[in-house]
Structures are given as structure tokens and as C-alpha cells.
Scaffold this motif. Sequence first.
Motif, short mmCIF file in Angstrom:
data_model
loop_
_atom_site.label_atom_id
_atom_site.label_comp_id
_atom_site.label_asym_id
_atom_site.label_seq_id
_atom_site.Cartn_x
_atom_site.Cartn_y
_atom_site.Cartn_z
N TYR A 116 0.84 -1.21 0.00
CA TYR A 116 0.00 0.00 0.00
C TYR A 116 0.87 1.26 0.00
N GLU A 117 1.89 1.25 0.82
CA GLU A 117 2.74 2.44 0.90
C GLU A 117 3.54 2.63 -0.38
N TRP A 121 -0.51 4.87 -1.12
CA TRP A 121 -1.58 5.01 -0.14
C TRP A 121 -1.00 5.67 1.11
N ARG A 123 -1.16 6.45 5.21
CA ARG A 123 -1.71 6.04 6.50
C ARG A 123 -2.30 7.25 7.19
N TYR A 144 -5.75 3.46 5.84
CA TYR A 144 -5.12 4.11 4.69
C TYR A 144 -6.17 4.76 3.80
#
Length: 147
Positions: A116-117, A121, A123, A144
Motif C-alpha cells: 500500500y505504501e 496510499w 496512513r 489508509y
Amino acid sequence: MDIRPRTPADLDACAGALALVHTADRYPVDWPPDPHGWLTPHGLLRAWVAVEEGQVLGHVGLADTTEGPEVTRLFVAPAARGRGLAALLLETVRKAAGAPVLLEVSDEGRAAVALYERLGWRRVGSTRARWLNAAGEPALLHHYVSP
């Protein structure tokens, strides 16, 4: 490989792929007594599958929540990983939503967090879940928002 809307006829194959994911990653944490029901949670708007040669390799859903559109029930079968399927499934949800999309992931899902990072995306918070992690403690969930 094709990503297409999930149909009711796909649910058995989705449950089979989910069983492989559960064995490999403990996702979902507890095996649901009704996998078809788990794959079709309350608020589900749409769901898609990644399919190759008739085999379901991945799954994702888009749910309507009080916080906004949210990714749900995302998984890729272990044998199909490393091919970018999760990124394609996430992009499918983002396009369908037409707005930023939310998701939550357990801190134990380190590979998912890294994905995701890497995809941009962001957090936006963390909370404790009502269910327990592998250590028997309330799981730490990271929240996220899509780019």
C-alpha cells in the motif's frame, strides 16, 4: 489474466483461493463458518476477481461505509503473487469508486502494508480491533486512504 466483475458462480473458486491465503497468511484471522457470506459482507457494492485460464487468482470488493468507499476482502492466491495482481485489483476499486478509497490492514500484514505504501496510499491513523492477533492481543489496524 483478466479482472472482471465477480459473479455468484465465482464464489466457490473464491472460497478455494481464500482457503490457500488463510493457510499461508492467516487472512482472515479466523476461518469463517460461511466463506461465501464472508466474501459478501454487509455494504458490499461490487466485487471483482482476477482470473486466468478459468482459475480465480485474486479478489477485491468495494464496500459502502459510514467513512466512505472502502476496499474489502482483498487477497491474491499465494502462487499468483509477485505479478502485480493486488495493484491491479486496487486500481479497479479506485476507478469504480470515482473518489478516494479507504482500507484497513492489520499490522501483522507487513507485506500488504509495504505494498500500500509503495503504491502511494497514505496512513491516516491506527486503532485496535475487536479481534485478536497471533499473540492473542487486540490487533493493531492501520487505516489508509488511496492516492
